[in-house]
Design an enzyme around this catalytic site. Sequence first.
Site, mmCIF file in Angstrom:
data_model
loop_
_atom_site.group_PDB
_atom_site.id
_atom_site.type_symbol
_atom_site.label_atom_id
_atom_site.label_comp_id
_atom_site.label_asym_id
_atom_site.label_seq_id
_atom_site.Cartn_x
_atom_site.Cartn_y
_atom_site.Cartn_z
ATOM 1 N N CYS A 149 -4.601 -1.550 -1.725
ATOM 2 C CA CYS A 149 -4.710 -0.124 -1.980
ATOM 3 C C CYS A 149 -5.858 0.104 -2.961
ATOM 4 O O CYS A 149 -5.836 -0.398 -4.097
ATOM 5 C CB CYS A 149 -3.395 0.376 -2.579
ATOM 6 S SG CYS A 149 -3.490 2.085 -3.123
ATOM 7 N N GLU B 40 -2.421 8.838 8.623
ATOM 8 C CA GLU B 40 -0.982 8.515 8.634
ATOM 9 C C GLU B 40 -0.255 9.216 9.797
ATOM 10 O O GLU B 40 0.849 8.844 10.147
ATOM 11 C CB GLU B 40 -0.316 8.867 7.297
ATOM 12 C CG GLU B 40 -0.642 7.887 6.174
ATOM 13 C CD GLU B 40 0.253 6.630 6.124
ATOM 14 O OE1 GLU B 40 1.371 6.673 6.642
ATOM 15 O OE2 GLU B 40 -0.208 5.615 5.573
ATOM 16 N N TYR C 33 -0.985 8.356 -2.406
ATOM 17 C CA TYR C 33 -1.201 8.016 -3.817
ATOM 18 C C TYR C 33 -2.463 8.705 -4.345
ATOM 19 O O TYR C 33 -2.571 8.975 -5.541
ATOM 20 C CB TYR C 33 -1.446 6.513 -3.985
ATOM 21 C CG TYR C 33 -0.265 5.594 -3.779
ATOM 22 C CD1 TYR C 33 1.034 6.060 -3.635
ATOM 23 C CD2 TYR C 33 -0.478 4.213 -3.747
ATOM 24 C CE1 TYR C 33 2.087 5.182 -3.452
ATOM 25 C CE2 TYR C 33 0.578 3.334 -3.582
ATOM 26 C CZ TYR C 33 1.849 3.816 -3.426
ATOM 27 O OH TYR C 33 2.889 2.940 -3.257
ATOM 28 N N GLY C 34 -3.406 8.897 -3.446
ATOM 29 C CA GLY C 34 -4.774 9.227 -3.852
ATOM 30 C C GLY C 34 -4.983 10.570 -4.508
ATOM 31 O O GLY C 34 -6.082 10.899 -4.934
ATOM 32 N N ASP D 229 0.863 -1.185 0.000
ATOM 33 C CA ASP D 229 0.000 0.000 0.000
ATOM 34 C C ASP D 229 0.897 1.231 0.000
ATOM 35 O O ASP D 229 2.121 1.129 0.094
ATOM 36 C CB ASP D 229 -0.916 -0.007 1.237
ATOM 37 C CG ASP D 229 -1.879 1.176 1.252
ATOM 38 O OD1 ASP D 229 -2.297 1.617 0.155
ATOM 39 O OD2 ASP D 229 -2.202 1.692 2.341
ATOM 40 N N SER D 230 0.260 2.405 -0.036
ATOM 41 C CA SER D 230 1.037 3.636 -0.020
ATOM 42 C C SER D 230 1.678 3.897 1.342
ATOM 43 O O SER D 230 2.532 4.761 1.457
ATOM 44 C CB SER D 230 0.131 4.823 -0.350
ATOM 45 O OG SER D 230 -0.854 4.961 0.647
ATOM 46 N N THR E 242 -6.658 2.839 -4.419
ATOM 47 C CA THR E 242 -6.267 3.710 -5.522
ATOM 48 C C THR E 242 -5.635 2.890 -6.650
ATOM 49 O O THR E 242 -5.986 3.052 -7.823
ATOM 50 C CB THR E 242 -5.284 4.792 -5.012
ATOM 51 O OG1 THR E 242 -5.870 5.412 -3.863
ATOM 52 C CG2 THR E 242 -5.002 5.828 -6.061
ATOM 53 N N CYS F 41 -10.972 2.659 0.588
ATOM 54 C CA CYS F 41 -9.553 2.957 0.790
ATOM 55 C C CYS F 41 -9.139 2.175 2.024
ATOM 56 O O CYS F 41 -9.846 2.194 3.044
ATOM 57 C CB CYS F 41 -9.345 4.459 0.996
ATOM 58 S SG CYS F 41 -7.694 4.898 1.586
ATOM 59 N N THR F 42 -7.990 1.506 1.940
ATOM 60 C CA THR F 42 -7.603 0.616 3.043
ATOM 61 C C THR F 42 -7.229 1.370 4.325
ATOM 62 O O THR F 42 -7.149 0.774 5.382
ATOM 63 C CB THR F 42 -6.429 -0.287 2.608
ATOM 64 O OG1 THR F 42 -5.407 0.537 2.029
ATOM 65 C CG2 THR F 42 -6.897 -1.304 1.592
ATOM 66 N N HIS F 43 -7.006 2.663 4.212
ATOM 67 C CA HIS F 43 -6.753 3.439 5.424
ATOM 68 C C HIS F 43 -8.019 3.629 6.271
ATOM 69 O O HIS F 43 -7.930 3.891 7.465
ATOM 70 C CB HIS F 43 -6.231 4.836 5.061
ATOM 71 C CG HIS F 43 -4.774 4.884 4.730
ATOM 72 N ND1 HIS F 43 -4.270 4.418 3.538
ATOM 73 C CD2 HIS F 43 -3.714 5.351 5.423
ATOM 74 C CE1 HIS F 43 -2.956 4.607 3.516
ATOM 75 N NE2 HIS F 43 -2.605 5.174 4.645
#
Length: 268
Positions: free
Chosen positions: A73, A150, A42-43, A10-11, A75, A184-186
Amino acid sequence: MDNRPVGIFDSGLGGLTAAAEFKKLMPRESIVYFGDTGRMPYGVRPVSEIKIIAQQNLDFVRSRGVKAVIAACGTISSTADDILAACALPVCGVLKPGVKALCGGQYKTVGVIATATSINSGAYQREINALRPDMGVIAAGCPKFVPLIEQGRYSPEDEEVMAAIEEHLAPMKARGVQAVLLGCTHYGLIGAALRKFFGPEVDFISASQTAAAEMAAYIQENALAAQNPGEDSYYTSGSAREFELLGKLFLGRDISGLVDFVPPAPVR
Ligand code: DGL
């Protein structure tokens, strides 16, 4: 039987939510995780860059000898499907499993939230329309979420977090959605704050969880389960120390001393 690890990328830290779900389902599997924190987010990047990044990330986890890959991810899954599909290894993105779970529900009106690049690509909306043309879809890009998450900021008590949710999602809430796909995985991390905002009636479907379940099923169905797995390993293109500190929150276990730095590759 196949003792090789599963690659997950992922990012940054978000894909660790998929890693945690995968390890819950398949505790005997080992993983190679790459969090591209040095090039996050990335998004907000153009699709041309995301495709280059997707190839580089696949090449990296393949260089570590993995048997299959979760592109954790949203994105990348929504804009670089061609790159993922061309890989010689089995690759599971997060878009299709999440959409499949959402469309399996008895919902009339649903929301999809993801990064701006994912939503602008229209991939989530197209995939839902193809499976359930009767479903009303309200899609919202949420560019403020990933940078906050993040930094470890996702609590429902954090005013800035709640303000970002209000800003991005008030119109969606007003439309009375019955379920929201976290594309979104976040966003799994911001789940409690989203629950506070939308209230108890709205269901949430996590793209991380559904992708982890899909990879677990693939491994089982193809007799690829590990008997003697090796150690998990973690790589980041950002600060290994920060990744260890915050990674613990995302993964639910201590990864101190287990994260190695790999320099970020040029995108152009
Ligand atoms: N977690 C990623 C996704 O699912 C990327 C977020 C970002 O870097 O913007 O889209």
